[in-house]
Write a protein that holds these residues in place. Structure first.
Motif, PDB file in Angstrom:
ATOM      1  N   ARG A  55      98.178  73.483  51.670  1.00 20.62           N
ATOM      2  CA  ARG A  55      99.186  74.432  52.123  1.00 20.62           C
ATOM      3  C   ARG A  55      98.869  75.944  51.737  1.00 20.62           C
ATOM      4  NH1 ARG A  55     102.534  69.793  51.456  1.00 20.62           N
ATOM      5  NH2 ARG A  55     103.024  70.414  49.367  1.00 20.62           N
ATOM      6  N   THR A  56      98.561  76.226  50.333  1.00 19.88           N
ATOM      7  CA  THR A  56      98.183  77.298  49.740  1.00 19.88           C
ATOM      8  C   THR A  56      96.869  77.951  51.005  1.00 19.88           C
ATOM      9  OG1 THR A  56      99.194  76.866  47.869  1.00 19.88           O
ATOM     10  CG2 THR A  56      97.297  78.629  48.103  1.00 19.88           C
ATOM     11  N   VAL A  57      95.973  77.125  50.813  1.00 22.03           N
ATOM     12  CA  VAL A  57      94.873  77.563  51.615  1.00 22.03           C
ATOM     13  C   VAL A  57      95.085  77.838  53.151  1.00 22.03           C
ATOM     14  CG1 VAL A  57      92.516  76.739  52.501  1.00 22.03           C
ATOM     15  CG2 VAL A  57      93.099  76.525  50.272  1.00 22.03           C
ATOM     16  N   HIS A  58      95.623  77.088  53.683  1.00 22.83           N
ATOM     17  CA  HIS A  58      96.171  77.324  55.045  1.00 22.83           C
ATOM     18  C   HIS A  58      96.959  78.563  55.348  1.00 22.83           C
ATOM     19  CE1 HIS A  58      95.371  73.014  56.722  1.00 22.83           C
ATOM     20  NE2 HIS A  58      94.453  73.611  56.131  1.00 22.83           N
ATOM     21  N   LYS A  63      96.699  84.157  57.506  1.00 25.32           N
ATOM     22  CA  LYS A  63      97.063  85.733  57.367  1.00 25.32           C
ATOM     23  C   LYS A  63      95.617  86.213  57.424  1.00 25.32           C
ATOM     24  CE  LYS A  63     101.049  85.133  54.750  1.00 25.32           C
ATOM     25  NZ  LYS A  63     101.936  84.887  53.278  1.00 25.32           N
ATOM     26  N   HIS A  64      94.604  85.722  57.121  1.00 30.10           N
ATOM     27  CA  HIS A  64      93.299  86.489  57.002  1.00 30.10           C
ATOM     28  C   HIS A  64      92.667  87.052  58.153  1.00 30.10           C
ATOM     29  CE1 HIS A  64      89.104  87.324  55.861  1.00 30.10           C
ATOM     30  NE2 HIS A  64      89.421  86.555  54.634  1.00 30.10           N
ATOM     31  N   ALA A  82      90.027  68.437  53.469  1.00 28.18           N
ATOM     32  CA  ALA A  82      89.117  69.454  53.639  1.00 28.18           C
ATOM     33  C   ALA A  82      89.374  70.265  55.217  1.00 28.18           C
ATOM     34  CB  ALA A  82      87.595  68.987  53.720  1.00 28.18           C
ATOM     35  N   THR A  83      89.046  71.486  55.265  1.00 32.81           N
ATOM     36  CA  THR A  83      89.510  72.435  56.149  1.00 32.81           C
ATOM     37  C   THR A  83      88.260  73.008  56.538  1.00 32.81           C
ATOM     38  OG1 THR A  83      92.037  72.684  55.545  1.00 32.81           O
ATOM     39  CG2 THR A  83      90.974  74.262  56.955  1.00 32.81           C
ATOM     40  N   LEU A  84      88.042  73.137  58.014  1.00 32.16           N
ATOM     41  CA  LEU A  84      86.784  73.747  58.653  1.00 32.16           C
ATOM     42  C   LEU A  84      87.584  75.114  59.104  1.00 32.16           C
ATOM     43  CD1 LEU A  84      85.162  70.841  60.634  1.00 32.16           C
ATOM     44  CD2 LEU A  84      84.750  71.792  58.439  1.00 32.16           C
TER      45      LEU A  84
END
Length: 90
Positions: A55-58, A63-64, A82-84
């Motif tokens: 959730r933090t990464v997403h 916002k990036h 993992a997230t692509l």
């Protein structure tokens, strides 16, 4: 004082060994380093756990300004661990 850790910039960032306090800056810096090297698809391994790190990464990716899109990895290759990330080309 600790020396800065040198990470290979190869499009795969494994967050397992990092302190959660380091994640925000680490992800931003890693994505910038990938773009500088012409790497526009990045795989961020955050693990499955209870989902806090994911959730933090997403939230960061949402916002990036250089992120076009992101999705969970294919079920054979990590699924929700993992997230692509697809980055804008320069």
């Amino acid at each position: 004082m600790d020396e800065p850790l040198q990470l290979p910039i190869d499009g795969v960032l494994d967050l397992h060994t990092f302190n959660p306090r380091e994640i925000k800056d680490l992800v931003r810096d890693y994505l910038a380093a990938c773009r500088e090297r012409g790497i526009f698809q990045v795989r961020i391994i955050h693990g499955k756990g209870i989902g806090n790190l994911r959730r933090t990464v997403h939230a960061l990716l949402t916002k990036h300004p250089e992120v076009i899109s992101f999705t969970l990895d294919h079920p054979e290759y990590g699924s929700w661990g993992a997230t692509l990330v697809q980055l804008k080309r320069q």
